[in-house]
Motif scaffolding. Sequence first.
Motif, PDB file in Angstrom:
ATOM      1  N   HIS A 172       0.719  -1.205   0.050  1.00 24.49           N
ATOM      2  CA  HIS A 172       0.122  -0.044   0.183  1.00 24.49           C
ATOM      3  C   HIS A 172       0.964   0.997  -0.112  1.00 24.49           C
ATOM      4  O   HIS A 172       0.429   2.418  -0.765  1.00 24.49           O
ATOM      5  CB  HIS A 172      -0.935  -0.270   1.218  1.00 24.49           C
ATOM      6  CG  HIS A 172      -1.671   1.490   1.489  1.00 24.49           C
ATOM      7  ND1 HIS A 172      -2.458   1.319   0.391  1.00 24.49           N
ATOM      8  CD2 HIS A 172      -2.481   1.831   1.745  1.00 24.49           C
ATOM      9  CE1 HIS A 172      -3.030   2.462   0.368  1.00 24.49           C
ATOM     10  NE2 HIS A 172      -3.086   2.854   1.305  1.00 24.49           N
ATOM     11  N   GLU A 214     -11.559   1.385   2.154  1.00 25.45           N
ATOM     12  CA  GLU A 214     -10.226   0.683   2.728  1.00 25.45           C
ATOM     13  C   GLU A 214     -10.932  -0.370   3.935  1.00 25.45           C
ATOM     14  O   GLU A 214     -10.939  -0.209   4.913  1.00 25.45           O
ATOM     15  CB  GLU A 214      -9.176   1.583   3.608  1.00 25.45           C
ATOM     16  CG  GLU A 214      -8.654   2.292   2.677  1.00 25.45           C
ATOM     17  CD  GLU A 214      -7.299   3.909   3.378  1.00 25.45           C
ATOM     18  OE1 GLU A 214      -7.485   2.834   4.548  1.00 25.45           O
ATOM     19  OE2 GLU A 214      -7.387   4.605   2.806  1.00 25.45           O
ATOM     20  N   TRP A 241     -10.138  -8.984   1.918  1.00 25.88           N
ATOM     21  CA  TRP A 241     -10.616  -8.805   0.446  1.00 25.88           C
ATOM     22  C   TRP A 241     -11.668  -7.578   0.327  1.00 25.88           C
ATOM     23  O   TRP A 241     -12.905  -7.666   1.282  1.00 25.88           O
ATOM     24  CB  TRP A 241     -12.114  -9.988  -0.475  1.00 25.88           C
ATOM     25  CG  TRP A 241     -12.570 -10.706   0.203  1.00 25.88           C
ATOM     26  CD1 TRP A 241     -12.716 -11.313   0.764  1.00 25.88           C
ATOM     27  CD2 TRP A 241     -13.977  -9.867  -0.270  1.00 25.88           C
ATOM     28  NE1 TRP A 241     -14.192 -11.892   1.814  1.00 25.88           N
ATOM     29  CE2 TRP A 241     -15.142 -10.823   1.205  1.00 25.88           C
ATOM     30  CE3 TRP A 241     -15.120  -8.985  -0.853  1.00 25.88           C
ATOM     31  CZ2 TRP A 241     -16.684 -10.694   0.787  1.00 25.88           C
ATOM     32  CZ3 TRP A 241     -16.435  -9.100  -0.352  1.00 25.88           C
ATOM     33  CH2 TRP A 241     -16.538 -10.211   0.479  1.00 25.88           C
ATOM     34  N   TYR A 257     -11.165  -5.352  -6.494  1.00 23.64           N
ATOM     35  CA  TYR A 257      -9.840  -4.046  -5.545  1.00 23.64           C
ATOM     36  C   TYR A 257      -8.582  -4.649  -4.556  1.00 23.64           C
ATOM     37  O   TYR A 257      -7.564  -4.168  -5.304  1.00 23.64           O
ATOM     38  CB  TYR A 257      -9.881  -2.951  -5.354  1.00 23.64           C
ATOM     39  CG  TYR A 257     -11.101  -2.578  -6.778  1.00 23.64           C
ATOM     40  CD1 TYR A 257     -10.505  -1.698  -8.090  1.00 23.64           C
ATOM     41  CD2 TYR A 257     -12.449  -2.308  -7.391  1.00 23.64           C
ATOM     42  CE1 TYR A 257     -10.875  -1.073  -9.135  1.00 23.64           C
ATOM     43  CE2 TYR A 257     -12.945  -1.856  -7.907  1.00 23.64           C
ATOM     44  CZ  TYR A 257     -12.295  -1.249  -9.239  1.00 23.64           C
ATOM     45  OH  TYR A 257     -12.440  -0.359 -10.340  1.00 23.64           O
ATOM     46  N   GLN A 258      -9.410  -5.208  -3.762  1.00 17.81           N
ATOM     47  CA  GLN A 258      -8.117  -5.459  -2.752  1.00 17.81           C
ATOM     48  C   GLN A 258      -8.617  -6.557  -2.595  1.00 17.81           C
ATOM     49  O   GLN A 258      -9.450  -7.286  -2.233  1.00 17.81           O
ATOM     50  CB  GLN A 258      -8.445  -4.932  -1.087  1.00 17.81           C
ATOM     51  CG  GLN A 258      -8.612  -3.282  -1.509  1.00 17.81           C
ATOM     52  CD  GLN A 258      -8.568  -1.876  -0.254  1.00 17.81           C
ATOM     53  OE1 GLN A 258      -9.868  -2.339   0.490  1.00 17.81           O
ATOM     54  NE2 GLN A 258      -7.594  -2.179   0.253  1.00 17.81           N
ATOM     55  N   SER A 309      -6.064  -9.394   0.025  1.00 18.00           N
ATOM     56  CA  SER A 309      -4.161  -9.985   0.623  1.00 18.00           C
ATOM     57  C   SER A 309      -4.780 -10.653   2.151  1.00 18.00           C
ATOM     58  O   SER A 309      -5.618 -11.423   1.951  1.00 18.00           O
ATOM     59  CB  SER A 309      -3.990  -8.416   1.230  1.00 18.00           C
ATOM     60  OG  SER A 309      -3.035  -8.334   1.634  1.00 18.00           O
ATOM     61  N   THR A 352      -4.336  -0.683   5.651  1.00 20.86           N
ATOM     62  CA  THR A 352      -5.363  -1.449   4.564  1.00 20.86           C
ATOM     63  C   THR A 352      -4.188  -1.926   3.872  1.00 20.86           C
ATOM     64  O   THR A 352      -2.988  -1.308   3.689  1.00 20.86           O
ATOM     65  CB  THR A 352      -6.818  -0.150   3.626  1.00 20.86           C
ATOM     66  OG1 THR A 352      -6.860  -0.616   2.751  1.00 20.86           O
ATOM     67  CG2 THR A 352      -5.942   0.846   2.750  1.00 20.86           C
ATOM     68  N   GLY A 406      -5.013  -1.274  -3.652  1.00 13.75           N
ATOM     69  CA  GLY A 406      -6.315  -1.587  -4.488  1.00 13.75           C
ATOM     70  C   GLY A 406      -7.341  -0.022  -4.003  1.00 13.75           C
ATOM     71  O   GLY A 406      -8.411  -0.974  -4.575  1.00 13.75           O
ATOM     72  N   VAL A 407      -6.469   0.504  -2.821  1.00 11.84           N
ATOM     73  CA  VAL A 407      -7.609   1.602  -2.380  1.00 11.84           C
ATOM     74  C   VAL A 407      -7.522   2.643  -4.346  1.00 11.84           C
ATOM     75  O   VAL A 407      -7.000   2.533  -5.246  1.00 11.84           O
ATOM     76  CB  VAL A 407      -7.216   2.407  -1.463  1.00 11.84           C
ATOM     77  CG1 VAL A 407      -6.935   1.584  -0.287  1.00 11.84           C
ATOM     78  CG2 VAL A 407      -5.922   3.629  -1.638  1.00 11.84           C
TER      79      VAL A 407
END
Length: 284
Positions: free
Chosen positions: A84, A125, A201, A209-210, A212, A244, A247-248
């Motif tokens: 990030h 986030e 996610w 988008y997120q 991890s 976070t 992917g933000v």
Amino acid sequence: MKLIRFGEVGKEKPGILIGEKRFDVSSIVTDYNEAFFEENGLEKLKKALESNPVLPEVDASIRLGSPITRPSKIICIGLNYVDHCLETNAPIPTEPIIFFKSTTSLCGPNDNLIIPKNSEKTDWEVELAFVIGKKASYVEESEALDYVAGYALLNDYSERAFQLERGGQWAKGKGSDTFAPLGPFLATKDEVKDVDNLSMWLTVNGKKYQNSNTLNLVFKIPFLVHYLSQFMTLLPGDVISTGTPPGVGLGIKPEPIYLKAGDVVALGIEGLGSSSQVAVAYTK
């Protein structure tokens, strides 16, 4: 245990989640507030439940609120995932970056996200949050988990123009109403086998988008409790959100993507459930 609160905004009652069923424990507990945690409420509730009381079941259609009442503070950790930092062109911190979200930003896990007045850069986030279980001041890292009551899912919504382009501190872009949906439940520590290895996610309108894992946290929870307690007293019920992953919206290439009315944000963390918010425009 998995603690929930249910009912209309401002009129929530305490409950528990057992499997997929919700139960009302308001005959045992007044609320999940500072006094509850300070007075060893988790242990008292557990013992009361072991006596097999008949608990009213709560219909699944009833709104879930934040699993705890408004805390004394919501503390967030910035730039706590290496990737990030890279996506936002920020250096990896050598010490935790901390900021506060207003307590009025706290809301239920599936409440609407209200895009603030004059906002053009509202962002998402997904984060792992934890709740303090007892008063903490100058805590040793080796004892830090004794001060944690449990874990929950949080969406640290951010208005990037307010946060980064209006001068001053990050708090300007973090504290709007509905910018901290928490839950669906607060899981006590025994419900989570390895908090340092939880997949997480987030999707917007069905697109992921997120994606991890808490393995990638720069600063882990025991250190965060220790570190924060050097600068302020942490009170029972305080919420700490750990940061976070990549992917933000701010980090999307070639152009950032921000939320607009009608967008649907869904997110989840392994073992801590999922939530969903529909973005709506601010109205008086």
